[in-house]
Enzyme design. Sequence first.
Site, PDB file in Angstrom:
ATOM      1  N   LEU A  82       0.683  -1.201   0.009  1.00 58.66           N
ATOM      2  CA  LEU A  82       0.128   0.383   0.066  1.00 58.66           C
ATOM      3  C   LEU A  82       0.861   1.199  -0.063  1.00 58.66           C
ATOM      4  O   LEU A  82       0.510   2.228  -0.479  1.00 58.66           O
ATOM      5  CB  LEU A  82      -0.852   0.008   1.213  1.00 58.66           C
ATOM      6  CG  LEU A  82      -2.104  -1.071   1.185  1.00 58.66           C
ATOM      7  CD1 LEU A  82      -2.724  -0.879   2.639  1.00 58.66           C
ATOM      8  CD2 LEU A  82      -3.101  -0.660   0.051  1.00 58.66           C
ATOM      9  N   THR A  89       7.228  -0.993   5.393  1.00 59.80           N
ATOM     10  CA  THR A  89       6.326  -1.237   4.257  1.00 59.80           C
ATOM     11  C   THR A  89       4.901  -1.606   4.725  1.00 59.80           C
ATOM     12  O   THR A  89       4.895  -2.342   5.818  1.00 59.80           O
ATOM     13  CB  THR A  89       7.017  -2.250   3.437  1.00 59.80           C
ATOM     14  OG1 THR A  89       8.270  -1.827   2.862  1.00 59.80           O
ATOM     15  CG2 THR A  89       6.057  -2.591   2.152  1.00 59.80           C
ATOM     16  N   VAL A  90       4.047  -1.044   4.240  1.00 57.45           N
ATOM     17  CA  VAL A  90       2.532  -1.281   4.567  1.00 57.45           C
ATOM     18  C   VAL A  90       2.069  -2.242   3.607  1.00 57.45           C
ATOM     19  O   VAL A  90       1.823  -1.725   2.246  1.00 57.45           O
ATOM     20  CB  VAL A  90       1.670   0.131   4.916  1.00 57.45           C
ATOM     21  CG1 VAL A  90       0.301  -0.343   5.239  1.00 57.45           C
ATOM     22  CG2 VAL A  90       2.220   0.905   5.843  1.00 57.45           C
ATOM     23  N   ASP A 201       4.784  13.187  14.252  1.00 60.69           N
ATOM     24  CA  ASP A 201       5.098  13.370  12.788  1.00 60.69           C
ATOM     25  C   ASP A 201       4.012  13.576  12.102  1.00 60.69           C
ATOM     26  O   ASP A 201       3.513  12.814  11.406  1.00 60.69           O
ATOM     27  CB  ASP A 201       5.799  11.943  12.471  1.00 60.69           C
ATOM     28  CG  ASP A 201       6.516  11.868  11.220  1.00 60.69           C
ATOM     29  OD1 ASP A 201       6.681  13.095  10.659  1.00 60.69           O
ATOM     30  OD2 ASP A 201       6.782  10.886  10.779  1.00 60.69           O
TER      31      ASP A 201
HETATM   32  N1  LIG Z   1      -4.124   1.876   7.967  1.00 60.29           N
HETATM   33  C1  LIG Z   1      -3.968   2.043   6.650  1.00 60.29           C
HETATM   34  N2  LIG Z   1      -4.690   1.725   5.599  1.00 60.29           N
HETATM   35  C2  LIG Z   1      -4.278   2.299   4.286  1.00 60.29           C
HETATM   36  N3  LIG Z   1      -3.131   2.310   3.750  1.00 60.29           N
HETATM   37  C3  LIG Z   1      -2.166   2.736   4.867  1.00 60.29           C
HETATM   38  C4  LIG Z   1      -2.687   2.515   6.146  1.00 60.29           C
HETATM   39  N4  LIG Z   1      -1.303   2.793   6.920  1.00 60.29           N
HETATM   40  C5  LIG Z   1      -0.586   3.111   6.148  1.00 60.29           C
HETATM   41  N5  LIG Z   1      -0.807   3.282   4.881  1.00 60.29           N
HETATM   42  C6  LIG Z   1      -0.296   3.751   3.642  1.00 60.29           C
HETATM   43  O1  LIG Z   1       1.171   3.064   3.823  1.00 60.29           O
HETATM   44  C7  LIG Z   1       1.952   4.439   3.735  1.00 60.29           C
HETATM   45  C8  LIG Z   1       3.123   4.419   4.688  1.00 60.29           C
HETATM   46  O2  LIG Z   1       2.537   4.084   5.931  1.00 60.29           O
HETATM   47  P1  LIG Z   1       3.208   4.776   7.214  1.00 60.29           P
HETATM   48  O3  LIG Z   1       2.503   4.693   8.373  1.00 60.29           O
HETATM   49  O4  LIG Z   1       3.270   6.552   6.843  1.00 60.29           O
HETATM   50  O5  LIG Z   1       4.726   4.555   7.157  1.00 60.29           O
HETATM   51  P2  LIG Z   1       6.188   4.994   7.842  1.00 60.29           P
HETATM   52  O6  LIG Z   1       5.799   5.031   9.197  1.00 60.29           O
HETATM   53  O7  LIG Z   1       6.869   4.046   7.446  1.00 60.29           O
HETATM   54  O8  LIG Z   1       6.405   6.547   7.261  1.00 60.29           O
HETATM   55  C9  LIG Z   1       1.079   5.417   3.753  1.00 60.29           C
HETATM   56  O9  LIG Z   1       1.578   6.793   3.336  1.00 60.29           O
HETATM   57  C10 LIG Z   1      -0.259   4.986   3.269  1.00 60.29           C
HETATM   58  O10 LIG Z   1      -0.365   5.080   2.132  1.00 60.29           O
END
Ligand SMILES: Nc1ncnc2c1ncn2[C@@H]1O[C@H](COP(=O)(O)OP(=O)(O)O)[C@@H](O)[C@H]1O
Length: 405
Positions: A82, A89-90, A201
């Site tokens: 995602l 990575t998500v 953040d």
């Molecule tokens: N609960 C969620 N549902 C859908 N997409 C998500 C969710 N959490 C994160 N993402 C996707 O994953 C990306 C990276 O997540 P993030 O939590 O910002 O990672 P990091 O902490 O490594 O920066 C986000 O920009 C979003 O696009």
Amino acid sequence: MFAGVGLALVVTISSTALCYYWAMKRRKMRRKRAELFRKNGGLLLQQRFTAITSQGTDSSAKIFSAEELKTATNNYNETRILGRGAYGTVYKGVLPDETVVAVKKSRVFDESQVEQFVNEITILSQTDHPNVVKLLGCCLEIEVPLLVYEFIPNGTLFQHIHDRSGPRSLTWEDALRIAAETAEALAYLHSTAAIPIIHRDIKSSNILLDENFVAKISDFGASRSVPFDQTHVTTLIQGTIGYLDPEYFQSSQLTEKSDVYSFGVVLAELLTRQKPISVGRPEESCNLAMHVVILVNEGRLLKEIEPHILEEAGEEQLYAVAQLSVRCLSMNGQERPIMKEVASVLEELRRSFTKEQTMRKTDEPYNEQGNLLREASSTSSLHRSEGSTQLSMEAEMKASCQTPR
Ligand SMILES: Nc1ncnc2c1ncn2[C@@H]1O[C@H](COP(=O)(O)OP(=O)(O)O)[C@@H](O)[C@H]1O
Ligand SMILES: *[C@@H]1O[C@H](CO)[C@@H](O)[C@H](O)[C@H]1NC(C)=O
Ligand SMILES: *[C@@H]1O[C@H](CO)[C@@H](O)[C@H](O)[C@H]1NC(C)=O
């Protein structure tokens, strides 16, 4: 016949050996898993969970097995990615009961973070706010812990503000509502949650939007809880350039006012639809925070507002939000409003916007503007008298402008 017995014997012996080998291997793997579970704070977490449930407060978070999540994400298949962030990575996952989830896999995991990590999970699993992404559970039995969140389908606020190829551009009504929702959630985290939580953040890419465009704050990877008896904590500086509180940058003293600053940048983004760092702007304005302060100060704000936003919002609304943003962006944390106040100002603006829309006004659009301008410029002159903090932060900002991320 003799050969047949021999063959049978060989087969029996080798299959026994194989079974033995597998059993050993399984046992070793089990032991390793248990060890990782322990290392990642699983026992601590279980203790907390037991404590929480025995208190009667129902914690909905659960501990997932590594196998469950592997299946849910189709073995962390690339097609399920995602997004990637600074920490990991998500992946999109589907549980056996067809619940769609987002599984976050950290890239690296430092053992010293275990207690903090466990703390975070415990707090987030008890956090219950419509504008905070729900943590459904976690998995601690692999090298890096996995976090499981509810799936939020409509991307990030950053995408909706800056990616013009998207299906629709945010209206002022959406922008105002999303800002108010985010402010509410932050106010809740700062003051209503069991233990105050500082997000650390806040940025438009950490504000997710659900199918109804409702804002959900995500990514608590850097967040910290602050016990009530401590007014601030000293930490390693964390955050994102362009959103980072200059006062915190200089002092390393973390307070909830750092979130207020970052929120001020998000407001500026919603207002101008410009990126937090841009080399396209003059050097002193490459940072959006500075840019907005200068624009308001010099009375040039409206020139930089997109026509359709200006048309929809009207000058009064735009100046009110700009002024709120400038207050949040004050160099001195103590002069920034608390999130509760920010949330109520935004809620008030929403109410008057809805009212105005129903009886589209024609009289005195400039009524409050002079007033707002005066207040705003006194805030920003303070901005300027801030000596060395400002200088070092400026240097940092310029450096980041020259090497955009
Ligand atoms: N609960 C969620 N549902 C859908 N997409 C998500 C969710 N959490 C994160 N993402 C996707 O994953 C990306 C990276 O997540 P993030 O939590 O910002 O990672 P990091 O902490 O490594 O920066 C986000 O920009 C979003 O696009
Ligand atoms: C990922 O999933 C796709 C479609 O489901 C499949 O074709 C592919 O083989 C998978 N890739 C891996 C590495 O498993
Ligand atoms: C959410 O995203 C889907 C698919 O990307 C899109 O069809 C839908 O219009 C979006 N919802 C809103 C409210 O924009």
